[in-house]
Scaffold this motif. Structure first.
Motif, PDB file in Angstrom:
ATOM      1  N   ALA A  12       0.733  -1.205  -0.147  1.00  0.00           N
ATOM      2  CA  ALA A  12      -0.140  -0.114   0.123  1.00  0.00           C
ATOM      3  C   ALA A  12       0.747   1.387  -0.182  1.00  0.00           C
ATOM      4  O   ALA A  12       0.582   2.118  -0.658  1.00  0.00           O
ATOM      5  N   CYS A  17      -1.869   3.849  -1.835  1.00  0.00           N
ATOM      6  CA  CYS A  17      -3.248   3.555  -1.593  1.00  0.00           C
ATOM      7  C   CYS A  17      -3.431   3.108  -0.287  1.00  0.00           C
ATOM      8  O   CYS A  17      -2.408   2.996   0.507  1.00  0.00           O
ATOM      9  N   THR A  18      -4.487   2.537   0.241  1.00  0.00           N
ATOM     10  CA  THR A  18      -4.557   2.267   1.477  1.00  0.00           C
ATOM     11  C   THR A  18      -4.546   0.817   1.661  1.00  0.00           C
ATOM     12  O   THR A  18      -4.872   0.023   0.654  1.00  0.00           O
ATOM     13  N   SER A  20      -6.301  -1.305   3.341  1.00  0.00           N
ATOM     14  CA  SER A  20      -7.732  -1.651   3.297  1.00  0.00           C
ATOM     15  C   SER A  20      -8.188  -1.958   2.030  1.00  0.00           C
ATOM     16  O   SER A  20      -8.862  -2.990   1.490  1.00  0.00           O
ATOM     17  N   TRP A  21      -8.057  -1.141   0.998  1.00  0.00           N
ATOM     18  CA  TRP A  21      -8.268  -1.129  -0.270  1.00  0.00           C
ATOM     19  C   TRP A  21      -7.657  -2.385  -0.958  1.00  0.00           C
ATOM     20  O   TRP A  21      -8.322  -3.245  -1.665  1.00  0.00           O
ATOM     21  N   ASP A  24      -9.089  -5.750   0.779  1.00  0.00           N
ATOM     22  CA  ASP A  24     -10.493  -5.967   0.146  1.00  0.00           C
ATOM     23  C   ASP A  24     -10.375  -6.572  -1.237  1.00  0.00           C
ATOM     24  O   ASP A  24     -11.114  -7.550  -1.431  1.00  0.00           O
ATOM     25  N   GLY A  25      -9.455  -5.919  -2.047  1.00  0.00           N
ATOM     26  CA  GLY A  25      -9.524  -6.218  -3.410  1.00  0.00           C
ATOM     27  C   GLY A  25      -9.057  -7.838  -3.411  1.00  0.00           C
ATOM     28  O   GLY A  25      -9.416  -8.674  -4.206  1.00  0.00           O
ATOM     29  N   SER A  55      -6.301  -1.312 -12.528  1.00  0.00           N
ATOM     30  CA  SER A  55      -6.958   0.063 -12.110  1.00  0.00           C
ATOM     31  C   SER A  55      -6.944   1.101 -13.227  1.00  0.00           C
ATOM     32  O   SER A  55      -7.320   2.177 -12.597  1.00  0.00           O
TER      33      SER A  55
END
Length: 90
Positions: A12, A17-18, A20-21, A24-25, A55
């Motif tokens: 991350a 980016c985070t 968590s993103w 989750d992905g 992305s």
């Protein structure tokens, strides 16, 4: 062998980016990753490159391929209960 391995927090930070993103992905199956031991998520340098490509939004496109997984309409679903609602409602 030139492959590097990154924990979610490291990946991350590298991708700006985070965490968590990314998690989750990975857990939803949208992002490539590896699982070591008892489900520890690991990203390789190749995974990070592929996530960046997934992305990417190119000129003339209608959006990211990741937008396909969103629920229909304006309904916003969050958490494990929402997954159950998604499968029963739609």
């Amino acid at each position: 062998m030139e492959i590097e391995f990154f924990e979610p927090a490291e990946a991350a930070a590298l991708m700006r980016c985070t965490e968590s993103w990314l998690r989750d992905g990975a857990t939803s199956g949208r992002f490539p990753h590896a699982c070591w031991g008892k489900g520890k998520i690991i990203f390789t340098s190749e995974h990070i490159l592929e996530i960046a490509k997934l992305s990417e939004i190119l000129p003339g496109s209608t959006g990211s391929l990741l937008s396909v997984s969103r629920p229909a309409g304006n309904e916003r679903l969050i958490g494990s209960r929402s997954k159950a609602r998604l499968t029963t409602v739609h």
